[in-house]
Scaffold this active site. Structure first.
Site, PDB file in Angstrom:
ATOM      1  N   GLU A 120       0.850  -1.193   0.000  1.00  0.00           N
ATOM      2  CA  GLU A 120       0.000   0.000   0.000  1.00  0.00           C
ATOM      3  C   GLU A 120       0.884   1.241   0.000  1.00  0.00           C
ATOM      4  O   GLU A 120       1.721   1.417   0.891  1.00  0.00           O
ATOM      5  CB  GLU A 120      -0.908  -0.004   1.232  1.00  0.00           C
ATOM      6  CG  GLU A 120      -1.670   1.282   1.477  1.00  0.00           C
ATOM      7  CD  GLU A 120      -2.547   1.683   0.296  1.00  0.00           C
ATOM      8  OE1 GLU A 120      -2.394   2.831  -0.177  1.00  0.00           O
ATOM      9  OE2 GLU A 120      -3.375   0.861  -0.144  1.00  0.00           O
ATOM     10  N   ASP A 147       4.965   1.586  -3.008  1.00  0.00           N
ATOM     11  CA  ASP A 147       4.260   1.520  -4.282  1.00  0.00           C
ATOM     12  C   ASP A 147       4.204   0.067  -4.737  1.00  0.00           C
ATOM     13  O   ASP A 147       5.203  -0.666  -4.674  1.00  0.00           O
ATOM     14  CB  ASP A 147       4.998   2.370  -5.307  1.00  0.00           C
ATOM     15  CG  ASP A 147       4.411   2.234  -6.693  1.00  0.00           C
ATOM     16  OD1 ASP A 147       3.340   2.821  -6.932  1.00  0.00           O
ATOM     17  OD2 ASP A 147       5.013   1.518  -7.516  1.00  0.00           O
ATOM     18  N   ASP A 166      -5.525  -4.718  -6.680  1.00  0.00           N
ATOM     19  CA  ASP A 166      -6.741  -4.045  -6.236  1.00  0.00           C
ATOM     20  C   ASP A 166      -6.432  -2.618  -5.811  1.00  0.00           C
ATOM     21  O   ASP A 166      -6.991  -2.112  -4.844  1.00  0.00           O
ATOM     22  CB  ASP A 166      -7.358  -4.839  -5.076  1.00  0.00           C
ATOM     23  CG  ASP A 166      -8.778  -4.403  -4.759  1.00  0.00           C
ATOM     24  OD1 ASP A 166      -9.404  -3.759  -5.629  1.00  0.00           O
ATOM     25  OD2 ASP A 166      -9.257  -4.697  -3.653  1.00  0.00           O
TER      26      ASP A 166
END
Length: 295
Positions: A120, A147, A166
């Protein structure tokens, strides 16, 4: 994480703002703070369901029932689990895009022996997932503030059995996570018997949809596409090998997974809702490349 179910603000009370989610119950804002990447908003309804947003009026990134990791509120998250039918017992799982942590927490509950990494980019999202959504790291589940592309680029070859892509900004998938070069390094990080599961918006809401599908076809040997009931998301299932399957075949495999793992929903039924095998390449669709992103 993102569902294209929209949220419209309206006036509530002086102490808190409230939001109406897809015409459902009012949502009270319990947290709002700007981060380097998003405006992070957490809302709660009278049932205790909590929702993560990245802007007022934006799509729901995650919806979590705190204390109940088996509950997956957003339809796309349930459909994405069909990817489990296309890999052997997953021992190493990567989720790119933590959101509220609903998908990693569900996987942790049902696959306790697996190692789960969540990449994340926004440290504020990781903080909120822990403080408001019940996400807890342990010896087998870690959130990495990084990243997603950089994280995958540094992964070992064949490191993961299943990779869930996602990651959404407020309005779309970050462009550097859509290119052929990105998908090639993602394939490299995948075991030969593994699968990449990608959450994308369907053509009606995504001007890049045809190009994204064509790019996946260039990077992988097989591409299966699942519609999401009641939403405008599609789920891509991409394989680094030839494995011809029909709808009935995949539905049967998916149903075995949900039965064996005692999911609260029938994965086979979700596959039967809308399945396509993307065999043909659209000659009109371009392949997305890194070099084009700066233009």
């Amino acid at each position: 994480m993102k569902s294209a179910s929209w949220v419209r603000p309206y006036l509530y009370a002086a102490a808190f703002a409230a939001l109406s989610v897809s015409g459902c119950t009012a949502q009270t804002v319990i947290y709002e703070k700007a981060s380097p990447y998003n405006t992070i908003i957490v809302t709660e309804d009278y049932k205790g369901m909590r929702t993560l947003l990245f802007e007022r009026g934006g799509g729901r990134q995650s919806v979590v029932k705190p204390g109940d990791p088996d509950h997956l509120e957003l339809p796309y998250a349930r459909v994405a689990l069909a990817g489990l039918a296309l890999c052997e017992e997953p021992r190493r799982i990567l989720v790119v895009g933590l959101g509220g942590g609903s998908l990693p927490m569900f996987l942790r509950k049902h696959y306790p022996a697996a190692t789960i990494d969540a990449a994340e980019i926004d440290p504020g999202v990781v903080d909120v997932a822990k403080k408001f959504f019940g996400f807890v790291e342990d010896e087998r589940m870690r959130a990495h503030v990084r990243d997603g592309r950089q994280f995958i680029d540094n992964a070992r070859q064949g490191d993961y059995d299943i990779i869930f892509l996602d990651a959404f900004a407020a309005r779309d998938v970050p462009k550097h996570l859509t290119t052929l070069e990105f998908l090639q390094i993602t394939r490299r990080a995948l075991k030969p018997g593994g699968v990449v599961v990608s959450n994308v918006w369907s053509p009606a809401s995504n001007p890049l949809y045809d190009a994204m599908a064509r790019t996946y076809q260039e990077a992988f040997e097989e591409l299966f596409i699942l519609d999401v009931p009641g939403d405008v998301n599609n789920i891509f299932l991409a394989l680094p090998r030839r494995q011809t399957l029909g709808q009935r075949d995949l539905a049967g495999l998916a149903r075995k997974i949900s039965t064996a793992q005692q999911f609260r929903f029938d994965l086979g039924e979700l596959v039967e809702y809308g399945f396509s095998h993307a065999r043909e390449k659209n000659p009109q669709a371009r392949v997305l490349r890194d070099a084009d992103q700066s233009k």
